[in-house]
Motif scaffolding. Structure first.
Motif, PDB file in Angstrom:
ATOM      1  N   THR A  27       0.845  -1.193   0.000  1.00  0.00           N
ATOM      2  CA  THR A  27       0.000   0.000   0.000  1.00  0.00           C
ATOM      3  C   THR A  27       0.879   1.242   0.000  1.00  0.00           C
ATOM      4  O   THR A  27       1.865   1.313   0.730  1.00  0.00           O
ATOM      5  CB  THR A  27      -0.910   0.019   1.246  1.00  0.00           C
ATOM      6  OG1 THR A  27      -1.761  -1.123   1.235  1.00  0.00           O
ATOM      7  CG2 THR A  27      -1.768   1.284   1.275  1.00  0.00           C
ATOM      8  N   ILE A  29       0.932   5.348   0.697  1.00  0.00           N
ATOM      9  CA  ILE A  29       0.280   6.551   1.209  1.00  0.00           C
ATOM     10  C   ILE A  29       0.911   7.745   0.503  1.00  0.00           C
ATOM     11  O   ILE A  29       2.113   8.003   0.636  1.00  0.00           O
ATOM     12  CB  ILE A  29       0.448   6.696   2.739  1.00  0.00           C
ATOM     13  CG1 ILE A  29      -0.273   5.548   3.474  1.00  0.00           C
ATOM     14  CG2 ILE A  29      -0.065   8.055   3.218  1.00  0.00           C
ATOM     15  CD1 ILE A  29      -1.784   5.583   3.368  1.00  0.00           C
ATOM     16  N   ARG A  31      -0.233  11.844  -1.524  1.00  0.00           N
ATOM     17  CA  ARG A  31      -1.119  12.992  -1.401  1.00  0.00           C
ATOM     18  C   ARG A  31      -1.313  13.674  -2.757  1.00  0.00           C
ATOM     19  O   ARG A  31      -0.473  13.595  -3.639  1.00  0.00           O
ATOM     20  CB  ARG A  31      -0.523  14.040  -0.436  1.00  0.00           C
ATOM     21  CG  ARG A  31      -0.246  13.558   0.987  1.00  0.00           C
ATOM     22  CD  ARG A  31      -1.498  13.527   1.841  1.00  0.00           C
ATOM     23  NE  ARG A  31      -1.181  13.157   3.229  1.00  0.00           N
ATOM     24  CZ  ARG A  31      -1.198  11.925   3.709  1.00  0.00           C
ATOM     25  NH1 ARG A  31      -1.489  10.920   2.895  1.00  0.00           N
ATOM     26  NH2 ARG A  31      -0.940  11.677   4.982  1.00  0.00           N
ATOM     27  N   LEU A  35      -0.707  11.393  -5.795  1.00  0.00           N
ATOM     28  CA  LEU A  35      -1.589  10.247  -5.554  1.00  0.00           C
ATOM     29  C   LEU A  35      -2.493   9.987  -6.753  1.00  0.00           C
ATOM     30  O   LEU A  35      -2.638   8.834  -7.192  1.00  0.00           O
ATOM     31  CB  LEU A  35      -2.424  10.494  -4.298  1.00  0.00           C
ATOM     32  CG  LEU A  35      -3.531   9.470  -4.008  1.00  0.00           C
ATOM     33  CD1 LEU A  35      -2.961   8.080  -3.799  1.00  0.00           C
ATOM     34  CD2 LEU A  35      -4.344   9.899  -2.785  1.00  0.00           C
ATOM     35  N   GLU A  36      -3.087  11.031  -7.293  1.00  0.00           N
ATOM     36  CA  GLU A  36      -4.010  10.847  -8.415  1.00  0.00           C
ATOM     37  C   GLU A  36      -3.300  10.266  -9.632  1.00  0.00           C
ATOM     38  O   GLU A  36      -3.836   9.403 -10.330  1.00  0.00           O
ATOM     39  CB  GLU A  36      -4.680  12.183  -8.763  1.00  0.00           C
ATOM     40  CG  GLU A  36      -5.603  12.710  -7.681  1.00  0.00           C
ATOM     41  CD  GLU A  36      -6.606  11.660  -7.194  1.00  0.00           C
ATOM     42  OE1 GLU A  36      -7.255  11.022  -8.048  1.00  0.00           O
ATOM     43  OE2 GLU A  36      -6.723  11.475  -5.968  1.00  0.00           O
ATOM     44  N   LYS A  39      -2.692   6.573  -8.979  1.00  0.00           N
ATOM     45  CA  LYS A  39      -3.936   5.822  -9.151  1.00  0.00           C
ATOM     46  C   LYS A  39      -4.242   5.598 -10.625  1.00  0.00           C
ATOM     47  O   LYS A  39      -4.717   4.525 -11.021  1.00  0.00           O
ATOM     48  CB  LYS A  39      -5.102   6.577  -8.499  1.00  0.00           C
ATOM     49  CG  LYS A  39      -5.166   6.485  -6.986  1.00  0.00           C
ATOM     50  CD  LYS A  39      -6.395   7.244  -6.491  1.00  0.00           C
ATOM     51  CE  LYS A  39      -6.617   7.071  -5.013  1.00  0.00           C
ATOM     52  NZ  LYS A  39      -7.804   7.835  -4.547  1.00  0.00           N
ATOM     53  N   LEU A  58      -2.889  -0.917  -3.299  1.00  0.00           N
ATOM     54  CA  LEU A  58      -3.734   0.208  -2.909  1.00  0.00           C
ATOM     55  C   LEU A  58      -2.875   1.463  -2.836  1.00  0.00           C
ATOM     56  O   LEU A  58      -1.762   1.421  -2.303  1.00  0.00           O
ATOM     57  CB  LEU A  58      -4.380  -0.058  -1.537  1.00  0.00           C
ATOM     58  CG  LEU A  58      -5.187   1.083  -0.913  1.00  0.00           C
ATOM     59  CD1 LEU A  58      -6.447   1.386  -1.749  1.00  0.00           C
ATOM     60  CD2 LEU A  58      -5.586   0.744   0.521  1.00  0.00           C
ATOM     61  N   THR A  60      -3.556   5.436  -1.516  1.00  0.00           N
ATOM     62  CA  THR A  60      -4.586   6.202  -0.814  1.00  0.00           C
ATOM     63  C   THR A  60      -3.947   7.271   0.057  1.00  0.00           C
ATOM     64  O   THR A  60      -2.748   7.227   0.334  1.00  0.00           O
ATOM     65  CB  THR A  60      -5.461   5.259   0.054  1.00  0.00           C
ATOM     66  OG1 THR A  60      -6.501   6.014   0.679  1.00  0.00           O
ATOM     67  CG2 THR A  60      -4.632   4.570   1.122  1.00  0.00           C
ATOM     68  N   ASP A  61      -4.765   8.225   0.481  1.00  0.00           N
ATOM     69  CA  ASP A  61      -4.344   9.177   1.503  1.00  0.00           C
ATOM     70  C   ASP A  61      -5.132   8.966   2.791  1.00  0.00           C
ATOM     71  O   ASP A  61      -5.056   9.775   3.720  1.00  0.00           O
ATOM     72  CB  ASP A  61      -4.502  10.621   1.014  1.00  0.00           C
ATOM     73  CG  ASP A  61      -5.932  10.959   0.602  1.00  0.00           C
ATOM     74  OD1 ASP A  61      -6.828  10.107   0.763  1.00  0.00           O
ATOM     75  OD2 ASP A  61      -6.151  12.086   0.106  1.00  0.00           O
ATOM     76  N   ASN A  62      -5.868   7.850   2.849  1.00  0.00           N
ATOM     77  CA  ASN A  62      -6.762   7.566   3.971  1.00  0.00           C
ATOM     78  C   ASN A  62      -6.289   6.309   4.712  1.00  0.00           C
ATOM     79  O   ASN A  62      -6.466   5.186   4.232  1.00  0.00           O
ATOM     80  CB  ASN A  62      -8.190   7.370   3.447  1.00  0.00           C
ATOM     81  CG  ASN A  62      -9.201   7.234   4.570  1.00  0.00           C
ATOM     82  OD1 ASN A  62      -8.847   7.032   5.727  1.00  0.00           O
ATOM     83  ND2 ASN A  62     -10.475   7.335   4.223  1.00  0.00           N
ATOM     84  N   LYS A  65      -8.323   3.016   5.383  1.00  0.00           N
ATOM     85  CA  LYS A  65      -8.584   2.042   4.317  1.00  0.00           C
ATOM     86  C   LYS A  65      -7.507   0.967   4.199  1.00  0.00           C
ATOM     87  O   LYS A  65      -7.657   0.022   3.434  1.00  0.00           O
ATOM     88  CB  LYS A  65      -8.709   2.769   2.973  1.00  0.00           C
ATOM     89  CG  LYS A  65      -9.932   3.670   2.867  1.00  0.00           C
ATOM     90  CD  LYS A  65     -10.016   4.292   1.480  1.00  0.00           C
ATOM     91  CE  LYS A  65     -11.277   5.132   1.330  1.00  0.00           C
ATOM     92  NZ  LYS A  65     -11.382   5.744  -0.018  1.00  0.00           N
TER      93      LYS A  65
END
Length: 309
Positions: A27, A29, A31, A35-36, A39, A58, A60-62, A65
């Motif tokens: 995963t 992490i 921002r 991040l975009e 993805k 994965l 994500t910035d969350n 999750k």
């Protein structure tokens, strides 16, 4: 193994990218636009060893999750370690372990103030890499490597298991015999060149050419050694000599990442480099005039970069 790469900059991007190509659950992490882009297109790593695209399980910035991590690799700056550990803490299981790879001599100490001792390893990396644009990490030179280990230097089952994963990812790594000594050897190099580079705003070749500036570098290194010895760290004058062999072998156009942050007006690792040496010197009764000069001259710029009043 569930692996969380916390921070996908030059360090987290390269090593995390290599790990994402294994069969382990990885995963990222990240921002914002970075991040975009990851993805959408995966993480593009432009490497002198061969370009590759990493597609984590994965991105994500969350943190809510993420799968519970077995291993967290911290790829943030040294001044972000404490805040990162506090953010991570609710999502760690008792067996989770954090491996810090950023510059600085006191990352272990910072982590131990927030998470239990059994969740902390010591570590460092050597790499030249940076975010070139959103979703792209550039690795233009140098063979990347990671050195890590238990705080007590034991060859535990978990560090042996992590080594197997790193070997599978295909980057050079080793378990340290004395992880604190290895961390301080790197700190000796990076602190000696970074602050003075930020202050002079020239590459290392220009500093080497100046008799005065080269002497300032030598004094900086000697003070770091004195502080390390007072703290019981097992490094010596030989390590200073080896540091200057490395400095003298650097490409003359080389600049350190902290130097570039200072020159770009960004928050830097000044407090964790020369500032740390000065404060430890005060606590331990070790004079640090060279480090103090560099620190105090750069401090107004650091305050401005951080928007301090």
């Amino acid at each position: 193994m569930n692996i969380l790469i916390y921070g996908i900059g030059g360090v987290g991007g390269y090593f995390g990218g290599k790990l994402a190509q294994t069969g382990h659950n990885v995963t990222f992490i990240a921002r914002g636009a970075h991040l975009e882009a990851i993805k959408k297109n995966g993480l593009q790593v432009k490497s002198v060893n061969g370009d590759f695209t990493a597609k984590p399980d994965l991105a994500t910035d969350n943190l809510s999750k993420i799968p519970e991590p077995d291993l967290v690799i911290l790829g943030v700056k040294s001044w972000q370690v404490s805040a990162s550990a506090k953010a991570l803490q609710p999502y760690l299981k008792p067996e989770s372990v954090i491996l810090p790879l950023q510059n600085g001599a006191d990352n272990i100490e910072k982590l131990l103030k927030i998470v239990p001792k059994n969740q902390v390893l010591g570590g460092l990396c050597r790499i030249i890499s940076y975010i070139k644009e959103p979703g792209v990490v550039e690795h233009p030179a140098f063979e990347p490597n990671v050195i890590f280990g238990e705080i007590d230097n034991s060859k535990s089952d978990r560090v042996l298991a992590i080594k197997e994963v790193f070997d599978e990812a295909g980057f050079t790594n080793k378990i340290a015999d004395d992880i604190e000594a290895e961390i301080w050897k790197k700190f000796l190099f990076i602190c000696t060149i970074s602050g003075l580079g930020g202050l002079t705003r020239v590459p290392i070749g220009k500093i080497r050419e100046s008799e005065y500036l080269y002497k300032v570098m030598q004094d900086t290194a000697k003070e770091i050694l004195a502080v390390a010895k007072a703290k019981g760290i097992n490094i010596s004058e030989t390590d200073v000599e080896n540091t200057f062999k490395g400095i003298n072998n650097q490409n003359p156009e080389t600049t350190a990442s902290t130097q570039r942050d200072i020159m770009d007006g960004k928050p830097s690792e000044l407090e964790n480099f020369n500032g740390y040496v000065v404060k430890q010197g005060l606590e331990l009764g070790i004079p640090t005039p060279a480090n103090k000069m560099i620190y105090e001259c750069l401090l107004p710029m650091e305050h401005e970069a951080r928007g301090d009043e």
